[in-house]
Design a protein around this motif. Structure first.
Motif, mmCIF file in Angstrom:
data_model
loop_
_atom_site.group_PDB
_atom_site.id
_atom_site.type_symbol
_atom_site.label_atom_id
_atom_site.label_comp_id
_atom_site.label_asym_id
_atom_site.label_seq_id
_atom_site.Cartn_x
_atom_site.Cartn_y
_atom_site.Cartn_z
ATOM 1 N N HIS A 7 0.816 -1.225 0.000
ATOM 2 C CA HIS A 7 0.000 0.000 0.000
ATOM 3 C C HIS A 7 0.844 1.267 0.000
ATOM 4 N N ALA A 8 2.108 1.186 0.442
ATOM 5 C CA ALA A 8 2.948 2.383 0.419
ATOM 6 C C ALA A 8 3.298 2.757 -1.010
ATOM 7 N N SER A 9 3.246 1.788 -1.908
ATOM 8 C CA SER A 9 3.564 2.141 -3.299
ATOM 9 C C SER A 9 2.317 2.708 -3.984
ATOM 10 N N ALA A 182 5.199 14.929 2.664
ATOM 11 C CA ALA A 182 4.297 14.207 3.572
ATOM 12 C C ALA A 182 3.473 13.167 2.811
ATOM 13 N N VAL A 183 4.026 12.703 1.687
ATOM 14 C CA VAL A 183 3.278 11.782 0.816
ATOM 15 C C VAL A 183 2.859 10.514 1.556
ATOM 16 N N GLN A 184 3.740 9.986 2.413
ATOM 17 C CA GLN A 184 3.388 8.751 3.128
ATOM 18 C C GLN A 184 2.584 9.032 4.399
ATOM 19 N N ALA A 205 -2.537 11.827 -3.932
ATOM 20 C CA ALA A 205 -3.835 11.194 -3.660
ATOM 21 C C ALA A 205 -3.787 9.666 -3.676
ATOM 22 N N HIS A 206 -2.943 9.083 -4.547
ATOM 23 C CA HIS A 206 -3.037 7.617 -4.675
ATOM 24 C C HIS A 206 -2.448 6.884 -3.476
ATOM 25 N N LYS A 207 -1.867 7.634 -2.540
ATOM 26 C CA LYS A 207 -1.359 6.981 -1.321
ATOM 27 C C LYS A 207 -2.437 6.873 -0.253
ATOM 28 N N PHE A 208 -3.546 7.596 -0.412
ATOM 29 C CA PHE A 208 -4.600 7.491 0.606
ATOM 30 C C PHE A 208 -5.955 7.101 0.001
HETATM 31 N N1 PLP Z 1 7.473 11.012 -1.885
HETATM 32 C C1 PLP Z 1 7.306 9.877 -1.198
HETATM 33 C C2 PLP Z 1 7.731 9.806 0.236
HETATM 34 C C3 PLP Z 1 6.731 8.758 -1.821
HETATM 35 O O1 PLP Z 1 6.574 7.633 -1.136
HETATM 36 C C4 PLP Z 1 6.351 8.864 -3.185
HETATM 37 C C5 PLP Z 1 5.802 7.700 -3.893
HETATM 38 O O2 PLP Z 1 6.163 6.575 -3.631
HETATM 39 C C6 PLP Z 1 6.536 10.090 -3.848
HETATM 40 C C7 PLP Z 1 7.096 11.144 -3.172
HETATM 41 C C8 PLP Z 1 6.110 10.278 -5.268
HETATM 42 O O3 PLP Z 1 4.710 10.400 -5.334
HETATM 43 P P1 PLP Z 1 3.916 10.194 -6.713
HETATM 44 O O4 PLP Z 1 3.896 8.726 -6.960
HETATM 45 O O5 PLP Z 1 2.560 10.734 -6.452
HETATM 46 O O6 PLP Z 1 4.633 10.955 -7.760
#
Ligand code: PLP
Length: 408
Positions: A7-9, A182-184, A205-208
């Motif tokens: 899910h982190a990916s 703060a993506v994760q 958005a796709h992380k949540f």
């Molecule tokens: N920053 C972090 C900490 C991430 O985990 C990710 C994606 O794995 C990104 C940035 C990149 O985000 P995106 O996939 O939306 O470009």
């Protein structure tokens, strides 16, 4: 039985986001910059979503800049802020950051170093991947050439939560702005932009549970950015391009859903994760990496290295057994590389090679944990046998060569 533990990916679209996407796509969204009724409806969708996103994250609506996701937000933050700071004061070309940042930050900073004369100070982290605020304070003692600090909220590989508020305090005391990736963290941890003190915050958005291809950069009022793209002047000229009204609706819907029961959901995930970890750590040669379970670790993150294994072989073997997880680090041009995060934490390349990241999310269940635990022991045994026979073959290849060249 199969288990998605990556899910982190990216995590599955939440039903609320799917509904918003379907409704918006069926309607034909309209261009939010158009003056007719369809355009005005699309504008309402964008602005209501902006308000919802801002309210959920302790920001003002005017501080939300819609982007295509985390990578763009990080690039806009770093390039945009560095260029703006240098335009105001050419001496300010130094970026302070730790080597454990995501590639969206690291590679952007390296590019700025190679092409625009940026200077970089690499801040040390401890064995869990956590920044030492004293090291940041020391690096800020002579801040005259410092343009910005970048510190991720939570690490995508080992799940370590960083002291962002303390770092922002130190940066501000030296007159330096701070960006946080703060993506994760967004959707998983309590994230309050105003309280954090950060000047810029990236989210995706796709992380949540929102759609891939939508994100935002929160920009504190008064922070100047030089835009990366030029065009129609949308988002107050900071990020030109037709706004994605449907994506904005789906993002806001996903975040609202993620935060509706966040504390209970975090506790549920942490309990699943802890059971997963307990089982993984029964495997001989398994070591937990990152912070111990608790407030310094993302609730859904279990990161373990397995001695004598290649993480890549393990992911293939587990995939064949129906378990989808990751090594956490990128494979470049098909060549597995030891994780830059684990190396920065002080692991050797050999230790880092056997890394596996299991990450749980909103639709993870106890069955997923059971499936992973049933598969891990046999997978590690097979991966070790494979590594053992590869090293034996390599030794056989090396010995004659050594024998030929070295007199004993
Ligand atoms: N920053 C972090 C900490 C991430 O985990 C990710 C994606 O794995 C990104 C940035 C990149 O985000 P995106 O996939 O939306 O470009």
């Amino acid at each position: 039985m199969s288990a998605y533990l990556d899910h982190a990916s990216t995590t599955a679209l939440r039903p609320e986001a799917l509904e918003a996407l379907v409704a918006g796509s069926a309607r034909g969204a309209g261009n939010p910059s158009s003056l007719h009724s369809a355009g005005r409806r699309a504008r309402v969708a964008v602005e209501e979503s902006r308000e919802a996103l801002a309210a959920a994250l302790g920001a003002r609506p005017g501080e939300v800049v819609w982007t295509s996701g985390g990578t763009e937000s990080d690039n806009l933050a770093l390039q945009g802020l560095l260029r703006a700071r240098r335009a105001a004061d050419p001496a300010r070309r130094r970026v302070l950051l730790a080597a454990t940042e995501h590639h969206a930050v690291l590679d952007c900073v390296r590019w700025l170093e190679a092409h625009e004369g940026a200077l970089v100070t690499w801040l040390p982290v401890d064995g869990t991947g956590c920044l030492d605020p004293d090291a940041l304070e020391a690096a800020l003692r002579h801040p005259d050439d410092v343009a910005l600090v970048s510190l991720m909220w939570a690490n995508n590989e080992v799940g370590t939560v960083q002291p962002v508020a303390r770092a922002a305090e130190l940066a501000h005391a030296a007159g330096v702005p701070l960006h946080t990736d703060a993506v994760q963290a967004v959707g998983s941890l309590p994230v309050d932009f105003a309280a954090s003190g950060a000047d810029l915050l990236s989210l995706s958005a796709h992380k949540f549970g929102g759609p891939v291809g939508t994100g935002a950069l929160l920009v504190r009022r008064g922070t100047t950015l030089v835009p990366l793209v030029h065009g129609g002047g949308q988002e107050l000229g900071v990020r030109s391009g037709t706004l994605d009204a449907t994506g904005a609706r789906a993002t806001a819907a996903a975040l609202t859903a993620a935060l509706a029961h966040r504390p209970e959901e975090a506790a549920r995930l942490a309990a699943l994760r802890d059971r997963l970890l307990a089982g993984l750590l029964q495997v001989p040669g398994a070591t937990l990496r990152g912070a111990p379970p608790g407030p310094q670790r993302l609730p859904g993150n279990a990161h373990v290295t397995f001695e004598g294994c290649e993480g890549d072989s393990l992911t293939y073997l587990l995939d064949a057994a129906g378990v989808e997880c990751s090594t956490g680090s990128a494979c470049q041009a098909g060549v597995p590389r030891p994780s830059h995060v684990l190396l920065a934490m002080g692991l050797s390349a050999a230790e880092a090679a056997g890394a596996l990241r299991f990450s749980l999310g909103w639709d993870s269940t106890a069955d997923d944990v059971d499936t992973a635990l049933a598969a891990i022991g046999p997978a590690v045994e097979r991966a070790r046998r494979a590594t053992g026979s590869r090293s034996a073959r390599a030794r056989r290849r090396v010995r004659p060569a050594l024998g030929a060249g070295v007199s004993r």
